[in-house]
Design a protein around this motif. Structure first.
Motif, PDB file in Angstrom:
ATOM      1  N   ASP A 255      19.805  77.448  22.877  1.00 23.35           N
ATOM      2  CA  ASP A 255      20.867  76.691  22.230  1.00 23.35           C
ATOM      3  C   ASP A 255      21.820  76.162  23.292  1.00 23.35           C
ATOM      4  OD1 ASP A 255      19.748  77.446  19.834  1.00 23.35           O
ATOM      5  OD2 ASP A 255      21.213  79.055  19.456  1.00 23.35           O
ATOM      6  N   ALA A 256      22.385  74.987  23.013  1.00 22.02           N
ATOM      7  CA  ALA A 256      23.467  74.440  23.831  1.00 22.02           C
ATOM      8  C   ALA A 256      24.747  74.620  23.025  1.00 22.02           C
ATOM      9  CB  ALA A 256      23.225  72.974  24.140  1.00 22.02           C
ATOM     10  N   VAL A 257      25.678  75.408  23.576  1.00 22.74           N
ATOM     11  CA  VAL A 257      26.879  75.795  22.832  1.00 22.74           C
ATOM     12  C   VAL A 257      28.102  75.131  23.445  1.00 22.74           C
ATOM     13  CG1 VAL A 257      28.274  77.739  22.045  1.00 22.74           C
ATOM     14  CG2 VAL A 257      25.792  78.019  22.327  1.00 22.74           C
ATOM     15  N   PHE A 258      28.895  74.468  22.604  1.00 22.17           N
ATOM     16  CA  PHE A 258      30.180  73.915  23.043  1.00 22.17           C
ATOM     17  C   PHE A 258      31.147  73.962  21.863  1.00 22.17           C
ATOM     18  CE2 PHE A 258      27.689  70.460  21.370  1.00 22.17           C
ATOM     19  CZ  PHE A 258      28.572  69.647  20.680  1.00 22.17           C
ATOM     20  N   GLY A 259      32.354  74.478  22.120  1.00 18.15           N
ATOM     21  CA  GLY A 259      33.325  74.634  21.044  1.00 18.15           C
ATOM     22  C   GLY A 259      32.730  75.476  19.937  1.00 18.15           C
ATOM     23  N   ALA A 260      32.813  74.964  18.691  1.00 18.94           N
ATOM     24  CA  ALA A 260      32.248  75.672  17.542  1.00 18.94           C
ATOM     25  C   ALA A 260      30.825  75.218  17.241  1.00 18.94           C
ATOM     26  CB  ALA A 260      33.126  75.436  16.317  1.00 18.94           C
ATOM     27  N   GLU A 261      30.273  74.361  18.074  1.00 16.62           N
ATOM     28  CA  GLU A 261      28.952  73.792  17.807  1.00 16.62           C
ATOM     29  C   GLU A 261      27.860  74.519  18.589  1.00 16.62           C
ATOM     30  OE1 GLU A 261      28.769  71.555  15.528  1.00 16.62           O
ATOM     31  OE2 GLU A 261      30.922  71.110  15.375  1.00 16.62           O
ATOM     32  N   ARG A 262      26.680  74.611  17.959  1.00 13.46           N
ATOM     33  CA  ARG A 262      25.517  75.236  18.587  1.00 13.46           C
ATOM     34  C   ARG A 262      24.293  74.372  18.262  1.00 13.46           C
ATOM     35  NH1 ARG A 262      23.678  80.431  20.356  1.00 13.46           N
ATOM     36  NH2 ARG A 262      25.823  81.193  20.186  1.00 13.46           N
ATOM     37  N   ILE A 263      23.762  73.694  19.282  1.00 13.30           N
ATOM     38  CA  ILE A 263      22.603  72.826  19.099  1.00 13.30           C
ATOM     39  C   ILE A 263      21.343  73.564  19.538  1.00 13.30           C
ATOM     40  CG2 ILE A 263      21.489  70.665  19.792  1.00 13.30           C
ATOM     41  CD1 ILE A 263      24.202  69.469  20.291  1.00 13.30           C
ATOM     42  N   SER A 264      20.409  73.748  18.624  1.00 14.19           N
ATOM     43  CA  SER A 264      19.120  74.355  18.974  1.00 14.19           C
ATOM     44  C   SER A 264      18.258  73.296  19.630  1.00 14.19           C
ATOM     45  CB  SER A 264      18.431  74.895  17.715  1.00 14.19           C
ATOM     46  OG  SER A 264      19.190  75.951  17.161  1.00 14.19           O
ATOM     47  N   LEU A 265      17.871  73.547  20.856  1.00 17.50           N
ATOM     48  CA  LEU A 265      17.110  72.549  21.603  1.00 17.50           C
ATOM     49  C   LEU A 265      15.701  72.407  21.044  1.00 17.50           C
ATOM     50  CD1 LEU A 265      18.198  73.333  25.279  1.00 17.50           C
ATOM     51  CD2 LEU A 265      19.370  72.013  23.500  1.00 17.50           C
ATOM     52  N   GLY A 266      15.220  71.172  20.982  1.00 15.92           N
ATOM     53  CA  GLY A 266      13.907  70.895  20.415  1.00 15.92           C
ATOM     54  C   GLY A 266      12.778  71.447  21.263  1.00 15.92           C
ATOM     55  N   ARG A 267      11.649  71.733  20.613  1.00 19.72           N
ATOM     56  CA  ARG A 267      10.501  72.307  21.315  1.00 19.72           C
ATOM     57  C   ARG A 267       9.966  71.347  22.375  1.00 19.72           C
ATOM     58  NH1 ARG A 267       6.812  75.277  16.644  1.00 19.72           N
ATOM     59  NH2 ARG A 267       8.370  76.853  16.010  1.00 19.72           N
ATOM     60  N   GLN A 268       9.928  70.076  22.045  1.00 15.08           N
ATOM     61  CA  GLN A 268       9.436  69.090  23.002  1.00 15.08           C
ATOM     62  C   GLN A 268      10.298  69.061  24.258  1.00 15.08           C
ATOM     63  OE1 GLN A 268       9.133  65.118  21.399  1.00 15.08           O
ATOM     64  NE2 GLN A 268       9.001  64.191  23.429  1.00 15.08           N
ATOM     65  N   LEU A 269      11.610  69.138  24.062  1.00 15.56           N
ATOM     66  CA  LEU A 269      12.538  69.158  25.196  1.00 15.56           C
ATOM     67  C   LEU A 269      12.303  70.383  26.061  1.00 15.56           C
ATOM     68  CD1 LEU A 269      15.199  68.006  26.549  1.00 15.56           C
ATOM     69  CD2 LEU A 269      16.413  69.616  25.093  1.00 15.56           C
ATOM     70  N   LEU A 270      12.171  71.547  25.433  1.00 14.95           N
ATOM     71  CA  LEU A 270      11.985  72.782  26.191  1.00 14.95           C
ATOM     72  C   LEU A 270      10.652  72.803  26.931  1.00 14.95           C
ATOM     73  CD1 LEU A 270      13.404  75.378  23.631  1.00 14.95           C
ATOM     74  CD2 LEU A 270      14.437  74.670  25.801  1.00 14.95           C
ATOM     75  N   SER A 271       9.620  72.219  26.329  1.00 11.91           N
ATOM     76  CA  SER A 271       8.301  72.243  26.968  1.00 11.91           C
ATOM     77  C   SER A 271       8.255  71.376  28.224  1.00 11.91           C
ATOM     78  CB  SER A 271       7.233  71.784  25.979  1.00 11.91           C
ATOM     79  OG  SER A 271       7.385  70.406  25.669  1.00 11.91           O
ATOM     80  N   THR A 272       9.087  70.344  28.271  1.00 13.74           N
ATOM     81  CA  THR A 272       9.083  69.446  29.436  1.00 13.74           C
ATOM     82  C   THR A 272      10.235  69.735  30.395  1.00 13.74           C
ATOM     83  OG1 THR A 272      10.308  67.785  28.146  1.00 13.74           O
ATOM     84  CG2 THR A 272       7.909  67.588  28.203  1.00 13.74           C
TER      85      THR A 272
END
Length: 394
Positions: A255-272
């Motif tokens: 996850d990319a966390v900033f402030g109160a937000e938490r973005i779960s990174l996509g599988r395609q992004l993580l694989s590359t």
């Protein structure tokens, strides 16, 4: 045609001011290569070194197989197109175009044939008897192009040739330049500050910063895979948005966390981008292109993160709309970002305590300033950078 090669090329002016440092790259035979960068980055100096209008302090420049460091400009078999056209005011268009051939003592019949053929190509035949003062800016630029083309050089060197034209004419001439290169196939080195010109004209684009070559790549690769923060922020209009985030998790799920937000990174992004796992628990810079956003009401197929935002500025451009909103997190300030801000006429002090974001959304639904909407961030279309080195994490 000929290739142009830069081998550890440097330029230092008297007094010690360095303009170019250790530039290495090749322009292939028949390639249209664009050099782009902020004002004062050294791109025109680099072009003038190829032309022989600036001395080379370090390294070598080759045109074809010949080192041209000490070759006179007239003997380099290149033709240059300037920003200010540089036409002879007392000569007709025909004489301006044929002047270089006349200096070579070419036969008059051959000169007439070449000039008329190029004039037909540029659609300026009816202008051949006029003088420059009777021409519009666009016509003068066509004549300057014609003067270069008629010489049939090994390479064209173009120094911001469209910068004096109005916006509509620039678009038209940009299209004409692309068409001409397709027809002529002459090796071309083109310098501009306008990244739209760079991205639409260049087979490859070289990004220069403070005399240092940051990246040379195709327009697609520069946009999708910038090597560092500077290239990421310079290439793209509107520019990439940057946010400080903390990465949480491992390579299988982060996850990319900033402030109160938490973005779960996509599988395609993580694989590359497997190196992201090495930054777990660390603060990094996340880059988000404006096109990675969309209004949640018109998209159902994007796996992403929802952000509720208040619209501070709305720009409707017909087929697309640009919206501007603030995130309640501190703005990203690095030396690279400060330089990008300075090039756009802003400074870090003007950013305040929040992070202004620009998003491109569909114009299918009308939005208004002051409205609160939900936008979706595509979690596969993110880039991450090491804040210490400014290099992309990939």
């Amino acid at each position: 045609m000929a290739n142009i090669t830069f081998e550890d090329v440097g330029k230092v002016y008297p007094g010690g001011t360095r303009a170019i440092a250790g530039v290495n790259f090749d322009i292939s035979e028949g390639e249209f290569l664009v050099v782009v960068g902020p004002s004062g980055c050294g791109k025109s100096t680099l072009l003038r070194m190829v032309a022989g209008l600036e001395d080379i302090t370090e390294g070598k420049i080759l045109i074809g197989d010949r080192v041209v460091n000490d070759v006179q400009p007239k003997d380099r078999d290149i033709a240059m197109v300037f920003q200010n056209y540089a036409l002879y005011p007392h000569m007709t268009v025909f004489d301006n175009m044929g002047f270089g051939l006349k200096l070579r003592k070419m036969d008059k019949t051959k000169i007439k044939s070449l000039v008329e053929d190029v004039a037909r190509t540029l659609e300026i035949t009816e202008l051949l008897d006029r003088k420059p003062k009777a021409l519009s800016g666009g016509q003068r630029q066509r004549v300057a192009m014609g003067r270069a083309i008629v010489r049939e050089p090994a390479a064209f060197l173009m120094d911001e040739p469209l910068s004096n034209l109005d916006a509509k004419l620039r678009v038209q001439m940009r299209t004409e330049l692309g068409r001409l290169h397709t027809r002529l196939g002459t090796t071309t080195m083109y310098v501009t500050h306008d990244q739209i010109e760079a991205m639409t004209l260049g087979h490859r684009v070289a990004v220069l910063r403070k005399g240092i070559l940051e990246q040379v790549d195709t327009p697609f690769s520069l946009f999708q895979n910038p090597d560092n923060l500077f290239v990421a922020g310079f290439i793209g209009s509107p520019a990439m948005n940057f946010v400080y985030v903390t990465l949480d998790g491992n390579g299988d799920g982060m996850d990319a966390v900033f402030g109160a937000e938490r973005i779960s990174l996509g599988r395609q992004l993580l694989s590359t981008n497997k190196a992201l796992a090495n930054y777990s628990g660390q603060e990094v810079v996340m880059g988000v292109r404006p096109a990675a956003f969309e209004d949640s009401r018109v998209t159902t197929d994007v796996a992403g993160h929802n952000l509720e935002v208040e619209l501070l500025i709305v720009e409707v451009l017909g087929s697309e709309t640009f919206i501007h909103f603030d995130l309640p997190v501190r703005p990203v300030i690095t030396p690279d970002i400060e330089e990008l801000l300075a090039d756009s006429g802003a400074d870090a002090a003007s950013l305040g305590d929040t992070n202004r974001v620009t998003a491109r959304i569909s114009s299918d639904l009308q939005v208004r300033q002051g409205e609160r909407i939900t936008v979706v961030v595509d979690s596969n279309k993110l880039a991450f950078f090491d804040p210490a080195t400014n290099l992309r994490i990939s």
